[in-house]
Scaffold this active site. Structure first.
Site, PDB file in Angstrom:
ATOM      1  N   CYS A 126       0.831  -1.200   0.000  1.00  0.00           N
ATOM      2  CA  CYS A 126       0.000   0.000   0.000  1.00  0.00           C
ATOM      3  C   CYS A 126       0.872   1.259   0.000  1.00  0.00           C
ATOM      4  O   CYS A 126       0.625   2.204  -0.756  1.00  0.00           O
ATOM      5  CB  CYS A 126      -0.934  -0.004   1.208  1.00  0.00           C
ATOM      6  SG  CYS A 126      -2.048   1.416   1.276  1.00  0.00           S
ATOM      7  N   CYS A 137      -6.184  -3.341   7.206  1.00  0.00           N
ATOM      8  CA  CYS A 137      -7.419  -2.572   7.380  1.00  0.00           C
ATOM      9  C   CYS A 137      -8.602  -3.213   6.688  1.00  0.00           C
ATOM     10  O   CYS A 137      -9.705  -3.257   7.241  1.00  0.00           O
ATOM     11  CB  CYS A 137      -7.215  -1.150   6.892  1.00  0.00           C
ATOM     12  SG  CYS A 137      -6.663  -1.025   5.167  1.00  0.00           S
TER      13      CYS A 137
END
Length: 367
Positions: free
Chosen positions: A116, A213
């Site tokens: 990410c 997440c």
């Protein structure tokens, strides 16, 4: 991460962009920036990466729930700074979630936070900062950036070892390090919360978010199955090939795993390797599973690659102990790593990050 450099002309007159996730760390980074530069010269940006389900929003275990964007907006309002939200869901799904699912299906153990940062956050945010005419990008990561005697930028661990996030940042380039600031690198979490209260931030006591997440508190295997990874009956075998039991899919396991194997044995057993093609999980004793050498691919270096067969420390997981090692970079971008002591849990797909003391040299993906 190829990022065009921002202009360095009149840097003091250019605004500063702060990446705001809605958590206390990035909010304090914004507060410190507004204090240093002034609220008018500080811009908060949030990325909408993933729309979590209702359970994730209620549990507070995701940094991508709608409430997090609301918290970031509230913190920006409390500081009197401009605030924007950009939708990066398509890029996040393509670069992070899809890679996560495919990697597990191949029997690998990817680290989505590293990917990410590499493929989504910094490239996207620096691009937006440039478009807004900003001279720097500030984040709430716990790490430190310094300039070396040769003028090159250096990346270091945070002062607070318990919060250090340098492992996830090893892909940052010289251009990016020249533009990024980590104002929390010298602070502890307790000091950050104290600063949040002093600045009147509404999320000063907000709970920590989990690392993955988008999984949002669900078992990883269940998330994978909801995204196309099928349960597949297979065998659990020892290192000699003897069948010890059965399982429902290699995506339920990771190299180095000790508990939850579903087999009984007179000695503690660890996962040695995963064969996704044959749906086979190989287990063994600690001595059988430990490895002294491995290869890592697509290496990135903060500055220049180390000399051939350089000595350093390697960390094979975020919370892993740094292990003394010898690394030999190859022209094709791979790295041959030889450990001074055998280690359990060298997992294909994970990041091997190379350090010299507190300094980050670079990293690569374990083959």
């Amino acid at each position: 991460m190829a990022v065009a450099p921002l202009s360095r002309d009149n840097r003091t007159l250019m605004p500063s962009v702060v990446a705001m996730s809605g958590g206390v760390d990035s909010s304090v980074a914004a507060a410190l920036t507004a204090q240093r530069c002034g609220p008018a010269a500080t811009i908060g940006i949030s990325l909408r990466l993933y729309s979590t389900d209702e359970h994730a929003a209620r549990s507070g275990r995701s940094c991508c729930a709608p409430d997090d964007l609301y918290d970031a907006r509230r913190a920006a309002a409390a500081l009197g700074i401009r605030f924007y939200v950009y939708d990066a869901q398509e890029r996040f799904r393509a670069e992070v979630i899809d890679d996560f699912v495919r990697s597990y299906a191949r029997g690998e153990t990817p680290n989505p936070c590293v990917r990410c940062n590499d493929q989504v956050k910094f490239a996207w945010l620096l691009d937006r900062a440039r478009r807004l005419g900003a001279g720097e990008l500030i984040t709430g990561h716990y790490a430190r950036i310094e300039r070396g005697p040769d003028g090159r930028w250096q990346l270091f661990r945070a002062r607070d070892a318990a919060k250090d996030q340098s492992y996830f940042l090893h892909g940052l380039t010289q251009v990016e390090l020249s533009l990024v600031r980590f104002p929390l690198g010298d602070l502890t979490k307790a000091q950050v919360r104290q600063l949040a209260r002093a600045h009147g931030l509404p999320n000063a006591d907000k709970r920590e978010s989990m690392e993955v997440c988008f999984v949002a508190g669900r078992p990883v295997a269940k998330f994978l199955e909801a995204h196309g990874v099928r349960r597949a009956r297979g065998e659990i075998v020892d290192t000699d090939g003897r069948v010890l039991g059965e399982h429902d899919g290699v995506h339920y396991f990771t190299p180095g795993q000790r508990h939850g194997l579903g087999v009984s044995h007179r000695l503690p057993l660890y996962v040695a390797s995963l064969d996704a093609e044959r749906q086979r999980v190989v287990v063994g004793s600690r001595e059988e599973v430990a490895r002294r050498a491995f290869r890592a691919l697509r290496a990135s270096w903060v500055a220049d690659p180390p000399n051939e067969e350089a000595l350093c420390e390697v960390q094979i997981r975020h919370r892993g102990r740094p292990l003394p090692a010898q690394v030999a970079p190859a022209p094709d971008g791979s790295v041959e790593v030889t450990l001074r002591e055998a280690a359990v849990g060298v997992a294909p797909g994970q990041s091997a990050v190379f350090y010299r003391g507190d300094q980050v040299l670079g990293g690569a993906r374990i083959a």
